[in-house]
Design a protein around this motif. Structure first.
Motif, short mmCIF file in Angstrom:
data_model
loop_
_atom_site.label_atom_id
_atom_site.label_comp_id
_atom_site.label_asym_id
_atom_site.label_seq_id
_atom_site.Cartn_x
_atom_site.Cartn_y
_atom_site.Cartn_z
N ARG A 189 0.83 -1.21 0.00
CA ARG A 189 0.00 0.00 0.00
C ARG A 189 0.86 1.26 0.00
NH1 ARG A 189 -4.93 -2.15 0.80
NH2 ARG A 189 -5.18 -3.86 2.29
N VAL A 190 1.93 1.26 0.80
CA VAL A 190 2.83 2.41 0.84
C VAL A 190 3.48 2.62 -0.53
CG1 VAL A 190 4.94 3.35 1.87
CG2 VAL A 190 3.28 2.16 3.32
N LEU A 191 3.85 1.53 -1.18
CA LEU A 191 4.47 1.60 -2.50
C LEU A 191 3.51 2.21 -3.52
CD1 LEU A 191 6.86 0.97 -4.34
CD2 LEU A 191 6.04 -1.39 -4.48
N GLU A 192 2.25 1.80 -3.46
CA GLU A 192 1.26 2.35 -4.38
C GLU A 192 1.04 3.85 -4.12
OE1 GLU A 192 -1.35 2.33 -7.58
OE2 GLU A 192 0.15 0.88 -6.91
N GLU A 193 1.02 4.27 -2.87
CA GLU A 193 0.86 5.69 -2.54
C GLU A 193 2.06 6.50 -3.03
OE1 GLU A 193 -1.74 7.40 -1.28
OE2 GLU A 193 -2.77 5.49 -1.64
N GLU A 194 3.24 5.92 -2.93
CA GLU A 194 4.44 6.63 -3.38
C GLU A 194 4.42 6.80 -4.90
OE1 GLU A 194 7.92 8.75 -3.12
OE2 GLU A 194 6.64 8.05 -1.46
N LYS A 195 3.89 5.83 -5.62
CA LYS A 195 3.76 5.96 -7.07
C LYS A 195 2.86 7.15 -7.41
CE LYS A 195 2.63 2.13 -9.16
NZ LYS A 195 1.99 0.80 -9.34
N LYS A 196 1.75 7.28 -6.68
CA LYS A 196 0.84 8.40 -6.91
C LYS A 196 1.53 9.73 -6.57
CE LYS A 196 -3.32 5.67 -5.90
NZ LYS A 196 -4.46 5.48 -4.97
N LYS A 197 2.29 9.72 -5.49
CA LYS A 197 3.00 10.92 -5.05
C LYS A 197 3.99 11.39 -6.10
CE LYS A 197 5.92 12.58 -1.24
NZ LYS A 197 6.56 12.19 0.04
N GLN A 198 4.71 10.43 -6.72
CA GLN A 198 5.70 10.78 -7.74
C GLN A 198 5.09 10.87 -9.13
OE1 GLN A 198 9.50 8.77 -7.63
NE2 GLN A 198 9.42 8.45 -5.41
N GLY A 199 3.81 10.53 -9.26
CA GLY A 199 3.12 10.66 -10.54
C GLY A 199 3.58 9.69 -11.60
N VAL A 200 3.85 8.42 -11.18
CA VAL A 200 4.32 7.41 -12.14
C VAL A 200 3.46 6.15 -12.03
CG1 VAL A 200 6.70 8.25 -12.11
CG2 VAL A 200 6.00 6.50 -10.46
N LYS A 201 3.54 5.30 -13.04
CA LYS A 201 2.75 4.06 -13.08
C LYS A 201 3.56 2.84 -12.63
CE LYS A 201 -0.94 5.93 -14.95
NZ LYS A 201 -2.25 5.98 -14.23
N GLN A 202 4.87 2.96 -12.59
CA GLN A 202 5.72 1.82 -12.25
C GLN A 202 6.41 2.05 -10.91
OE1 GLN A 202 8.12 1.78 -15.83
NE2 GLN A 202 6.98 0.05 -16.64
N PRO A 203 6.75 0.95 -10.22
CA PRO A 203 6.66 -0.44 -10.65
C PRO A 203 5.24 -1.00 -10.55
CG PRO A 203 7.55 -0.35 -8.44
CD PRO A 203 7.42 1.08 -8.89
N SER A 204 4.91 -1.93 -11.45
CA SER A 204 3.67 -2.67 -11.29
C SER A 204 3.82 -3.61 -10.10
CB SER A 204 3.34 -3.45 -12.56
OG SER A 204 4.36 -4.39 -12.85
N LEU A 205 2.70 -3.97 -9.50
CA LEU A 205 2.73 -4.78 -8.28
C LEU A 205 2.19 -6.18 -8.56
CD1 LEU A 205 1.34 -2.11 -5.76
CD2 LEU A 205 3.70 -2.48 -6.53
N GLN A 206 2.93 -7.17 -8.15
CA GLN A 206 2.55 -8.56 -8.41
C GLN A 206 2.71 -9.37 -7.13
OE1 GLN A 206 3.96 -10.55 -12.09
NE2 GLN A 206 4.97 -12.01 -10.75
N ILE A 207 1.82 -10.32 -6.93
CA ILE A 207 1.94 -11.26 -5.81
C ILE A 207 2.29 -12.63 -6.38
CG2 ILE A 207 0.58 -12.62 -4.16
CD1 ILE A 207 -0.73 -10.08 -3.23
N ASN A 208 3.24 -13.29 -5.74
CA ASN A 208 3.57 -14.67 -6.09
C ASN A 208 3.15 -15.57 -4.92
OD1 ASN A 208 5.24 -16.57 -7.95
ND2 ASN A 208 5.90 -17.05 -5.87
#
Length: 296
Positions: A189-208
């Motif tokens: 969740r923190v990673l996704e928020e940081e992407k929004k903060k920096q205005g980028v789409k990557q990295p994509s998030l995957q679960i294994n």
């Protein structure tokens, strides 16, 4: 979903998009050393760097960890490491840079471990790889990445894969550390928020998710649990364990024991894992309406 994802990659990072398309076409090309003379093979489309062989978790189906058993995620000594790294790690960093410099093609590079974020200069290595035009992905258990997240996003890593093997209780039991599930999901969740903060789409998030004797009978329930977390996942990959017999391991050790030897390890409960149960769970999953695609 796949078309939208391809469009987002093209828009945010055209170079990565065209490299990935080229590599996909390479997979479909049946030209390898089996069909060509003199054992010739085309350059690899992807390579994996096993950055470390240590881990802060103690997964039941894995023998890579080398820390003391017991404790919790919050008290684990490796979680409390300084951000600076050791002289030995600095030497290893220079060695990895030399490996990268020797790559004459541009394969996708995946960094894994052990737990790769136990390697002090991991961000510096990521920058070095990206500065040389490679598509970079990282596979991690997700528990140690929080302090690195701004740099992970800034560096332009293409994908982050985090291992989740069950709901909270099951995952923590399999991974051997209380609090592992909440730490990994929270960091996603923190990673996704940081992407929004920096205005980028990557990295994509995957679960294994690794199918094992400890979760194979509840795979469909686990999917529902992950769906309830409402994570913006690019995909979930359902993986399996590697099965080696004594002969394979003996052959490997004769050739490679000087740098990486293996031993036969029986996972407790393996005899209780049934293929028909796994197949039935997969059929249930295929009938489910999930917000993320699944790769088997």
């Amino acid at each position: 979903l796949q078309v939208r994802k391809a469009y987002n990659v093209l828009k945010s990072n055209p170079k990565s998009f065209f490299k990935l398309v080229k590599n996909k076409l390479r997979i479909l090309t049946p030209l390898d050393y089996h069909l060509m003379s003199n054992g010739y093979s085309l350059p690899p489309i992807a390579i994996t760097i096993e950055l470390v062989h240590t881990c802060n978790l103690r997964c039941k189906m894995c023998d890579l960890y080398s820390l003391d058993a017991g404790g919790s995620l919050e008290t684990n000594r490796d979680l409390l490491r300084a951000v600076t790294y050791t002289k030995d790690e600095a030497c290893q960093l220079e060695d990895w840079k030399k490996v990268i410099d020797k790559l004459t093609s541009k394969p996708v590079i995946n960094i894994t471990g052990g737990e790769p974020f136990l390697f002090g200069p991991i961000i510096e290595l990521c920058r070095y790889i990206k500065d040389r035009g490679f598509v970079l992905t990282i596979t991690t258990n997700g528990t140690l990445i929080k302090r690195f997240i701004p740099e992970i996003v800034k560096t332009g890593i293409y994908n982050i894969t985090i291992s989740i093997d069950g709901d909270e209780k099951m995952h923590d039991d399999i991974r051997g550390i209380k609090g592992a599930f909440q730490k990994s999901i929270g960091n996603l969740r923190v990673l996704e928020e940081e992407k929004k903060k920096q205005g980028v789409k990557q990295p994509s998030l995957q679960i294994n998710m690794t199918t094992s004797p400890f979760n194979h009978h509840r795979l469909s329930e686990i999917m529902q649990s992950i769906e309830s977390e409402k994570l913006p996942l690019a995909r979930l990959v359902l993986s399996h364990l590697w099965y080696w017999d004594k002969k394979i391991i003996d052959d490997h050790n004769k050739k490679h024991s000087h740098w990486n030897s293996y031993v036969v390890q029986n996972v407790d409960g393996m005899d209780k894992m049934r293929g028909e149960v796994v197949a039935n769970e997969i059929e249930k999953i295929k009938r489910m309406k999930l917000s993320f695609p699944i790769k088997y």
